[in-house]
Design an enzyme around this catalytic site. Structure first.
Site, PDB file in Angstrom:
ATOM      1  N   SER A 151      -3.590   0.022  14.184  1.00  0.00           N
ATOM      2  CA  SER A 151      -4.429   1.208  14.262  1.00  0.00           C
ATOM      3  C   SER A 151      -4.764   1.500  15.714  1.00  0.00           C
ATOM      4  O   SER A 151      -4.948   0.582  16.527  1.00  0.00           O
ATOM      5  CB  SER A 151      -5.724   1.002  13.472  1.00  0.00           C
ATOM      6  OG  SER A 151      -6.647   2.040  13.716  1.00  0.00           O
TER       7      SER A 151
ATOM      8  N   GLY B  44      -1.475   7.438   1.306  1.00  0.00           N
ATOM      9  CA  GLY B  44      -1.637   7.508   2.749  1.00  0.00           C
ATOM     10  C   GLY B  44      -0.357   7.294   3.535  1.00  0.00           C
ATOM     11  O   GLY B  44       0.719   7.753   3.160  1.00  0.00           O
ATOM     12  N   ILE B  45      -0.493   6.602   4.658  1.00  0.00           N
ATOM     13  CA  ILE B  45       0.647   6.325   5.531  1.00  0.00           C
ATOM     14  C   ILE B  45       1.743   5.601   4.761  1.00  0.00           C
ATOM     15  O   ILE B  45       2.930   5.898   4.890  1.00  0.00           O
ATOM     16  CB  ILE B  45       0.215   5.461   6.738  1.00  0.00           C
ATOM     17  CG1 ILE B  45      -0.863   6.174   7.569  1.00  0.00           C
ATOM     18  CG2 ILE B  45       1.419   5.110   7.608  1.00  0.00           C
ATOM     19  CD1 ILE B  45      -0.428   7.454   8.222  1.00  0.00           C
ATOM     20  N   GLY B  46       1.340   4.633   3.935  1.00  0.00           N
ATOM     21  CA  GLY B  46       2.315   3.862   3.172  1.00  0.00           C
ATOM     22  C   GLY B  46       3.134   4.733   2.243  1.00  0.00           C
ATOM     23  O   GLY B  46       4.347   4.549   2.112  1.00  0.00           O
TER      24      GLY B  46
ATOM     25  N   ASN C 265       1.439   3.310  -2.253  1.00  0.00           N
ATOM     26  CA  ASN C 265       1.054   4.318  -3.243  1.00  0.00           C
ATOM     27  C   ASN C 265       0.202   5.445  -2.662  1.00  0.00           C
ATOM     28  O   ASN C 265      -0.089   6.420  -3.349  1.00  0.00           O
ATOM     29  CB  ASN C 265       0.288   3.667  -4.400  1.00  0.00           C
ATOM     30  CG  ASN C 265      -0.979   2.976  -3.925  1.00  0.00           C
ATOM     31  OD1 ASN C 265      -0.900   1.859  -3.434  1.00  0.00           O
ATOM     32  ND2 ASN C 265      -2.129   3.608  -4.059  1.00  0.00           N
TER      33      ASN C 265
ATOM     34  N   GLY D 245       0.817  -1.210   0.000  1.00  0.00           N
ATOM     35  CA  GLY D 245       0.000   0.000   0.000  1.00  0.00           C
ATOM     36  C   GLY D 245       0.849   1.257   0.000  1.00  0.00           C
ATOM     37  O   GLY D 245       0.442   2.290   0.539  1.00  0.00           O
TER      38      GLY D 245
ATOM     39  N   TYR E 207     -13.580  -3.440  10.761  1.00  0.00           N
ATOM     40  CA  TYR E 207     -12.291  -2.839  10.407  1.00  0.00           C
ATOM     41  C   TYR E 207     -11.359  -2.830  11.621  1.00  0.00           C
ATOM     42  O   TYR E 207     -10.190  -3.255  11.521  1.00  0.00           O
ATOM     43  CB  TYR E 207     -12.476  -1.413   9.896  1.00  0.00           C
ATOM     44  CG  TYR E 207     -11.157  -0.690   9.729  1.00  0.00           C
ATOM     45  CD1 TYR E 207     -10.322  -0.966   8.653  1.00  0.00           C
ATOM     46  CD2 TYR E 207     -10.726   0.250  10.678  1.00  0.00           C
ATOM     47  CE1 TYR E 207      -9.091  -0.333   8.513  1.00  0.00           C
ATOM     48  CE2 TYR E 207      -9.508   0.891  10.541  1.00  0.00           C
ATOM     49  CZ  TYR E 207      -8.695   0.598   9.459  1.00  0.00           C
ATOM     50  OH  TYR E 207      -7.476   1.219   9.326  1.00  0.00           O
TER      51      TYR E 207
END
Length: 316
Positions: A156, A31-33, A29, A27, A181
């Site tokens: 999270s 946000g946090i990643g 690409n 991931g 989630y």
């Protein structure tokens, strides 16, 4: 490869050198990643963006290279919701060793109905937890070949208030998107702590570390076109929130520290300094429900059965 002196306080703006290291960020690409990838590239690492979307990965690489001259970054097509594709993805890394993997990618749904992966698993649990669990098996030989590799699992803050239902891991009886989630992220964190126990038992040189970004908002995040754009108005409206939370660039700091800090040890949890929501990264106490050996072992065995993998995951 050189690291800063262990006596120097950690500085998020003066990272130790990661020259000679290769890191896969799932991931990576967005946000946090994305910000973890950008910061690791700035430290000199070769960064592989694991993403199922080539267009988004290309946009992320353009952005990273514009902010980090000379950045060494490439794309690996990776779909965590498709378990049968993960061995092929790992093979396509074409590496002799992997110094770290950041298990970051995730799906978050806000509304019903319940959705499933092509393998028949609930989408968030199947992608966020089972996909990373299965991927670890195929990466294990590459991680074991590195002198001191790390598996960094991104959890999270929401997982603190959740508890796993081991009899309904995939929310077949009672599906509530936000709770499902949170439980999928809790499962990821439990996986990280159980992996640490198993690695230590086999005296592996690989470390398993867990990190979380705290409260990270898009509206407090610097723009990274073409990946994301935050308008001036959005930032101004979000300023009061900055007393408690932060942008995703800062949310990546605990993740990057978990990858690079030579003082980090397996089984640790890293998060933001201020109430676990914002600020510089620090080590946090591990909540008991995330590392209960009886619970994490049951989750591990159930996960191995669901993905059809060897519970030992191929480490040595």
């Amino acid at each position: 490869m050189s690291f800063a002196s262990q006596s120097r306080p950690w500085d998020v703006h003066r990272l130790p050198s990661a020259e000679g290291r290769t890191v896969l960020v799932t991931g990576g690409n967005a946000g946090i990643g994305y910000f973890a990838a950008e910061q690791l590239a700035a430290a000199g690492a070769v960064v592989v963006l694991g993403s199922r979307d080539r267009v988004k990965a290309d946009a992320a690489m353009v952005s990273i290279r514009s902010h980090v001259p000379g950045a060494r970054v490439r794309h690996l097509r990776l779909d965590l919701a498709d378990l049968s594709s993960l061995k092929t993805a790992a093979d396509k890394l074409d590496l002799d060793r992997l110094d770290a993997v950041v298990h970051n990618a995730g799906v978050a749904l806000d509304d019903p109905p319940r959705q499933e992966t092509g393998d028949g698993h609930e989408l968030m649990f199947g992608t966020n937890h089972l996909g990373h669990f299965a991927l670890t098996q195929w990466l294990a030989p590459l991680l074991s070949a590195a002198p001191a590799a790390r598996v960094v699992t991104v959890g999270s803050f929401a997982a603190r208030s959740e508890r796993l239902d081991l009899d309904d891991l995939q929310s077949t009886r009672d599906y509530r998107p936000k709770r499902t989630y949170g439980r999928s992220k809790l499962a990821q964190m439990c996986f990280g702590f159980e992996l640490d126990r198993r690695l230590r038992a086999m005296r592996s040189t690989v470390l398993s570390v867990v990190a979380h970004p705290g409260g990270a908002l898009d509206s407090l995040t610097p723009s990274r076109p073409p990946v994301s754009v935050t308008t001036t108005g959005e930032r101004l409206r979000a300023l009061p929130s900055a007393l408690l939370v932060q942008g995703k660039d800062a949310g990546a700091w605990p993740v990057v520290r978990a990858v690079l800090d030579p003082e980090v040890r397996g089984g640790q949890l890293w998060g933001p300094r201020v109430f676990g929501l914002r600020g510089a990264p620090r080590r946090e106490p591990v909540p008991s429900h995330m590392a209960d050996p009886a619970v994490t072992a049951q989750l591990w065995n159930a996960s191995a059965a669901l993905v059809g993998t060897d519970p030992r995951l191929g480490f040595r």
